[in-house]
Design a protein around this motif. Structure first.
Motif, PDB file in Angstrom:
ATOM      1  N   SER A   2       0.082 -29.448   2.503  1.00 14.27           N
ATOM      2  CA  SER A   2      -0.375 -28.101   3.405  1.00 14.27           C
ATOM      3  C   SER A   2       0.586 -27.666   4.045  1.00 14.27           C
ATOM      4  O   SER A   2       1.117 -27.880   5.088  1.00 14.27           O
ATOM      5  N   THR A   4      -0.092 -25.166   5.997  1.00 14.13           N
ATOM      6  CA  THR A   4      -0.590 -23.793   7.363  1.00 14.13           C
ATOM      7  C   THR A   4      -0.020 -23.777   8.276  1.00 14.13           C
ATOM      8  O   THR A   4      -0.191 -25.831   8.810  1.00 14.13           O
ATOM      9  N   SER A   5       0.347 -23.480   9.593  1.00 15.28           N
ATOM     10  CA  SER A   5       1.040 -23.524  10.582  1.00 15.28           C
ATOM     11  C   SER A   5      -0.348 -23.667  11.709  1.00 15.28           C
ATOM     12  O   SER A   5      -1.709 -23.228  11.296  1.00 15.28           O
ATOM     13  N   PRO A   6       0.322 -24.281  12.369  1.00  9.67           N
ATOM     14  CA  PRO A   6      -1.448 -24.774  13.334  1.00  9.67           C
ATOM     15  C   PRO A   6      -1.304 -22.976  13.845  1.00  9.67           C
ATOM     16  O   PRO A   6       0.168 -22.146  14.192  1.00  9.67           O
ATOM     17  N   LYS A   7      -2.657 -22.804  14.850  1.00  7.02           N
ATOM     18  CA  LYS A   7      -2.788 -21.262  14.763  1.00  7.02           C
ATOM     19  C   LYS A   7      -2.739 -21.245  16.590  1.00  7.02           C
ATOM     20  O   LYS A   7      -2.839 -21.694  17.077  1.00  7.02           O
ATOM     21  N   LEU A   8      -1.202 -19.504  16.992  1.00  6.94           N
ATOM     22  CA  LEU A   8      -1.049 -19.322  17.822  1.00  6.94           C
ATOM     23  C   LEU A   8      -2.020 -18.396  18.297  1.00  6.94           C
ATOM     24  O   LEU A   8      -2.557 -17.393  17.338  1.00  6.94           O
ATOM     25  N   ARG A   9      -1.982 -17.531  19.061  1.00  4.28           N
ATOM     26  CA  ARG A   9      -2.586 -16.523  20.079  1.00  4.28           C
ATOM     27  C   ARG A   9      -1.803 -15.183  19.149  1.00  4.28           C
ATOM     28  O   ARG A   9      -0.355 -15.538  19.397  1.00  4.28           O
ATOM     29  N   ALA A  10      -2.584 -14.705  18.996  1.00  4.11           N
ATOM     30  CA  ALA A  10      -2.118 -12.946  17.893  1.00  4.11           C
ATOM     31  C   ALA A  10      -1.029 -12.647  19.004  1.00  4.11           C
ATOM     32  O   ALA A  10      -0.174 -11.598  18.496  1.00  4.11           O
ATOM     33  N   GLU A  13       2.659 -12.398  18.731  1.00  5.29           N
ATOM     34  CA  GLU A  13       3.070 -11.741  17.941  1.00  5.29           C
ATOM     35  C   GLU A  13       3.985 -10.268  18.820  1.00  5.29           C
ATOM     36  O   GLU A  13       3.584  -8.658  19.211  1.00  5.29           O
TER      37      GLU A  13
END
Length: 359
Positions: A2, A4-10, A13
């Motif tokens: 996969s 898919t990257s680890p989810k980081l806080r928006a 950005e």
């Protein structure tokens, strides 16, 4: 596999990046760094000895409570220990203040342009920045700031003197502003350059805090005290705020070397005041010379000067570097130039004179 990257806080950005002052180039033509508002003097008497002694134990964790430094600060400023908190420079404490007060949906207010860390540490915590433009004279517009307060405002920074313009707000206007701020909104008086102030109408934030539970004062050992490389600052605030700062502090964040150096620096205050006095005299010389050359220079109460250059900002910074000094450009706005060694200031003034003739 996969992708898919680890989810980081928006909130991360598009976060602005802190830009430190450019260092002097090793082995190159640049000889002086006037880009970081550092004290050009070596450590104060007793500091190097204290740090050297502490270095023999840096296999051990530092005193997490900063007990010795806290006691010294309590005595120096005549405040209770419970009203003090330390951190990794005043910017570290500022970040803790936002962590303690503000999250998603909350607003953090400050003048702009002001200290460039404010938008960074605000966005990191998910809060929203409310930037209130400086007046045409590059001073905080406190009336506009008071008008911009909403039910979502949680914290207001007042940088006094303001970085990078060096301008100040005086007692009457600051007290009028504080009277307009709701009592549940924290006002942080960021006084990183307090020691360089010579205007008697600029109040000492510590005196204002004593009667106002929603006022917090930030100070640092990085500027006048010359401990920029050791990262130690502190806050003076009433107990609920100071306690919150101690809760949000990074454990063991202030090294033992920094603690010992700060204590020794506080005990060398006579020498400190002499050095600061010399820098203030040099500041006057630099400002007078620039104005004689034809520059419009805001009155500065810090250890730097501000030149508005607009689109010529980067050209001026390049000219300075070509002649041996590094200054701090803010593209499209202006340059901040630290008052440093006499030789460095002389080089800067020669470049400024030549540059102004070409405008």
């Amino acid at each position: 596999m996969s992708e898919t990257s680890p989810k980081l806080r928006a909130e991360l950005e598009g976060i602005p990046t802190y830009k430190p002052g450019k260092p002097a180039a090793a082995g190159g033509p640049v000889a002086y760094k006037l880009s970081s508002n550092e004290n050009p003097y070596p450590p104060l008497p007793g500091v190097m000895e204290s740090v050297t002694a502490a270095a023999s134990n840096f296999n051990r964790y530092p005193d997490m409570a900063c007990s010795g430094l806290m006691e010294e600060l309590s005595e120096r400023f005549a405040v209770p220990l419970a009203h003090l908190a330390t951190g990794t420079g005043s910017v570290g404490v500022a970040q803790q203040l936002i962590q303690a007060t503000s999250g998603p949906g909350d607003e953090v207010m400050y003048a702009w342009r002001s200290f460039e860390a404010y938008p960074i540490i605000t966005q990191i915590n998910g809060a929203r920045s409310v930037q209130v433009p400086l007046t045409p004279g590059d001073v905080h517009d406190l009336d506009a700031m008071a008008d911009a307060i909403t039910e979502r405002t949680r914290l207001i920074f007042v940088c006094n003197p303001n970085n990078p313009t060096g301008t100040v707000v005086r007692r009457a206007e600051l007290e009028r502003f504080l009277d307009r701020v709701p009592k549940d909104v924290l006002v942080v008086l960021d006084e990183a350059y307090r020691e360089f102030i010579r205007d008697p109408e600029v109040p000492d934030g510590v005196e204002l805090y004593r009667e106002r539970p929603n006022v917090c004062v930030l100070r640092t050992f990085s500027k006048a005290y010359g401990l920029a490389g050791l990262r130690v600052g502190f806050a003076i605030a009433h107990e609920p705020v100071a306690a919150a700062l101690r809760k949000t502090a990074v454990p063991f964040g202030v090294s033992q070397l920094a603690q010992e150096a700060a204590v020794a620096s506080l005990r060398a205050e006579d020498e400190l005041l002499g050095r600061v006095g010399s820098l203030v005299c040099e500041r006057t010389r630099v400002v007078d010379a620039l104005r004689t050359q034809g520059w419009t220079v805001p009155e500065t109460q810090a250890n730097f000067v501000w030149l508005r250059l607009g689109e010529r900002t980067l050209d001026f910074a390049a000219a300075c570097e070509e002649h041996g000094v590094v200054v701090r450009p803010f593209p499209g706005e202006g340059v901040r130039v630290t008052v440093g060694e006499t030789e460095a200031n002389d080089i800067f003034l020669k470049v400024a004179e030549a540059f102004h003739r070409e405008i």
